[in-house]
Design a protein around this motif. Structure first.
Motif, PDB file in Angstrom:
ATOM      1  N   PRO A 170       6.117  -1.262 -15.154  1.00 28.94           N
ATOM      2  CA  PRO A 170       5.198  -0.163 -14.907  1.00 28.94           C
ATOM      3  C   PRO A 170       3.751  -0.604 -15.070  1.00 28.94           C
ATOM      4  N   THR A 171       2.856   0.156 -14.485  1.00 28.49           N
ATOM      5  CA  THR A 171       1.437   0.037 -14.796  1.00 28.49           C
ATOM      6  C   THR A 171       0.978   1.391 -15.311  1.00 28.49           C
ATOM      7  N   VAL A 172       0.101   1.359 -16.300  1.00 31.83           N
ATOM      8  CA  VAL A 172      -0.401   2.595 -16.909  1.00 31.83           C
ATOM      9  C   VAL A 172      -1.915   2.569 -16.861  1.00 31.83           C
ATOM     10  N   GLU A 173      -2.480   3.598 -16.294  1.00 32.35           N
ATOM     11  CA  GLU A 173      -3.929   3.688 -16.151  1.00 32.35           C
ATOM     12  C   GLU A 173      -4.631   3.496 -17.496  1.00 32.35           C
ATOM     13  N   ARG A 174      -5.606   2.569 -17.508  1.00 34.16           N
ATOM     14  CA  ARG A 174      -6.437   2.266 -18.683  1.00 34.16           C
ATOM     15  C   ARG A 174      -5.646   1.650 -19.827  1.00 34.16           C
ATOM     16  N   LEU A 175      -4.445   1.141 -19.540  1.00 31.64           N
ATOM     17  CA  LEU A 175      -3.642   0.485 -20.569  1.00 31.64           C
ATOM     18  C   LEU A 175      -3.382  -0.954 -20.134  1.00 31.64           C
ATOM     19  N   PRO A 176      -4.288  -1.871 -20.450  1.00 30.16           N
ATOM     20  CA  PRO A 176      -4.187  -3.238 -19.920  1.00 30.16           C
ATOM     21  C   PRO A 176      -3.015  -4.027 -20.460  1.00 30.16           C
ATOM     22  N   LEU A 177      -2.418  -3.600 -21.566  1.00 27.73           N
ATOM     23  CA  LEU A 177      -1.378  -4.404 -22.203  1.00 27.73           C
ATOM     24  C   LEU A 177       0.034  -3.959 -21.841  1.00 27.73           C
ATOM     25  N   ALA A 178       0.175  -3.048 -20.880  1.00 26.06           N
ATOM     26  CA  ALA A 178       1.524  -2.625 -20.481  1.00 26.06           C
ATOM     27  C   ALA A 178       2.296  -3.823 -19.940  1.00 26.06           C
ATOM     28  N   ASN A 179       3.446  -4.110 -20.533  1.00 27.18           N
ATOM     29  CA  ASN A 179       4.231  -5.270 -20.130  1.00 27.18           C
ATOM     30  C   ASN A 179       5.109  -4.935 -18.937  1.00 27.18           C
ATOM     31  N   ALA A 180       5.441  -5.939 -18.138  1.00 31.00           N
ATOM     32  CA  ALA A 180       6.191  -5.739 -16.897  1.00 31.00           C
ATOM     33  C   ALA A 180       7.682  -5.599 -17.164  1.00 31.00           C
ATOM     34  N   PHE A 181       8.293  -4.552 -16.618  1.00 30.10           N
ATOM     35  CA  PHE A 181       9.747  -4.471 -16.547  1.00 30.10           C
ATOM     36  C   PHE A 181      10.217  -5.283 -15.341  1.00 30.10           C
ATOM     37  N   VAL A 182       9.573  -5.044 -14.190  1.00 29.22           N
ATOM     38  CA  VAL A 182       9.925  -5.712 -12.935  1.00 29.22           C
ATOM     39  C   VAL A 182       8.656  -6.189 -12.254  1.00 29.22           C
ATOM     40  N   GLN A 183       8.689  -7.390 -11.673  1.00 28.71           N
ATOM     41  CA  GLN A 183       7.544  -7.874 -10.910  1.00 28.71           C
ATOM     42  C   GLN A 183       8.025  -8.602  -9.655  1.00 28.71           C
ATOM     43  N   LEU A 184       7.354  -8.298  -8.551  1.00 30.15           N
ATOM     44  CA  LEU A 184       7.653  -8.923  -7.264  1.00 30.15           C
ATOM     45  C   LEU A 184       6.478  -9.799  -6.879  1.00 30.15           C
ATOM     46  N   SER A 185       6.746 -11.061  -6.593  1.00 32.60           N
ATOM     47  CA  SER A 185       5.697 -12.025  -6.264  1.00 32.60           C
ATOM     48  C   SER A 185       5.911 -12.530  -4.844  1.00 32.60           C
ATOM     49  N   ARG A 186       4.949 -12.243  -3.977  1.00 29.58           N
ATOM     50  CA  ARG A 186       5.039 -12.660  -2.575  1.00 29.58           C
ATOM     51  C   ARG A 186       4.488 -14.080  -2.433  1.00 29.58           C
ATOM     52  N   ARG A 187       5.268 -14.973  -1.824  1.00 28.13           N
ATOM     53  CA  ARG A 187       4.863 -16.362  -1.655  1.00 28.13           C
ATOM     54  C   ARG A 187       4.405 -16.631  -0.224  1.00 28.13           C
ATOM     55  N   ASN A 188       3.651 -17.710  -0.053  1.00 27.93           N
ATOM     56  CA  ASN A 188       3.129 -18.054   1.274  1.00 27.93           C
ATOM     57  C   ASN A 188       4.211 -18.473   2.260  1.00 27.93           C
ATOM     58  N   ASP A 189       5.372 -18.888   1.768  1.00 28.02           N
ATOM     59  CA  ASP A 189       6.433 -19.348   2.664  1.00 28.02           C
ATOM     60  C   ASP A 189       7.329 -18.207   3.155  1.00 28.02           C
TER      61      ASP A 189
END
Length: 290
Positions: A170-189
């Motif tokens: 998740p992302t939380v407005e004005r909460l810079p330390l919210a840790n990622a449950f899920v993250q998707l990273s798009r690559r150049n390939d």
């Protein structure tokens, strides 16, 4: 020579607080989560279930300093407990009163620091949790946010879009330390890496979430604290931690760490993970495009 024992609970609690602030403000509870990823780059992500916010629960309770003198345990030379002498009790009480006098400014500074890290929300304020819930409801994707007390939120989150950039939940407005449950990273390939570090309690260099949970569990044990009786999974001091994560895609699944591998479904293939404190964090690599 007789000696007294100074408990290390305060140091352990500071360790817990530091870990929570630096790496692990949010943890899942019981939940279901899904990701649908199409070859054209469109995606749908959903999370329904519980989220624990540590700064609004055990930390606030455990971090409070006692205002009434409680004597330390006294031991003899054989490390066996014994009654404290009147002189020892007097020394302990004097030291306690000195610490109490000096704690006021320090407590205020720590409270202001916590408030800043939480984006202006004061965790000691009874209204803090509802303020956080209202903040989440303003953000896109949060269809429902209900606060149940003791730092526990029940949420319904769903969002769709095009993956022409990285995505984190998740992302939380004005909460810079919210840790990622899920993250998707798009690559150049043309591939997308899917990582779900928040869906595992395993410690290790690749999972800061698990490292923080393991460290906090140990610190809480040293402090004489425990999770709720019944239902707690080993190593998770903040309550039940279990769920499912499902990935469906019509792209090419290049790699994954499921037990069964991909299975055919309508519109492509599917990967399934069982999430709990013991299993590894889900991960996969999917190639998009024609």
């Amino acid at each position: 020579m007789f000696r007294t024992h100074t408990p290390k609970a305060a140091a352990a609690l500071l360790t817990i607080l530091a870990m929570a602030l630096s790496a692990c403000l949010l943890t899942p509870g019981r939940f279901t989560s899904s990701l649908d990823l199409r070859r054209d780059g469109t995606f749908r992500f959903a999370y329904q279930g519980e989220i624990h916010m540590l700064a609004l629960t055990k930390l606030a309770q455990m971090g409070s300093k006692p205002k009434v003198f409680e004597p330390d345990t006294c031991y003899n030379d054989e490390a066996k407990e014994r009654p404290c002498t009147a002189e020892e009790l007097a020394d302990q009480k004097q030291a306690f009163e000195e610490r109490l006098k000096q704690s006021g400014p320090k407590d205020k500074a720590e409270a202001e620091q916590m408030k800043a890290l939480l984006g202006g929300i004061d965790p000691s304020n009874p209204q803090a949790a509802e303020d956080m819930a209202a903040r989440l409801r303003r953000q896109a994707g949060w269809k429902s946010v209900v606060y149940k007390g003791d730092g526990l939120f029940v949420v319904d989150y769903a969002i769709a879009g095009r993956l022409d950039h990285d995505f984190v939940f998740p992302t939380v407005e004005r909460l810079p330390l919210a840790n990622a449950f899920v993250q998707l990273s798009r690559r150049n390939d043309g591939t997308v890496r899917i990582d779900a570090p928040g869906y595992s309690g395993q410690s290790g260099a690749g999972n800061p979430m698990g490292m923080a949970l393991a460290g906090m569990a140990g610190a809480m044990a040293k402090a004489g604290k425990a999770g709720k009786d019944g239902g707690d999974l080993p190593g998770n001091p903040f309550g039940p931690f279990e769920g499912t994560f499902t990935l469906t895609t019509d792209g090419v699944i290049v790699a994954n760490n499921t037990d069964e591998g991909p299975k055919p479904v309508a519109g492509g293939q599917q990967l399934d993970w069982t999430v709990n404190i013991r299993n590894a964090a889900p991960t996969a690599l999917v190639r998009l495009g024609s």
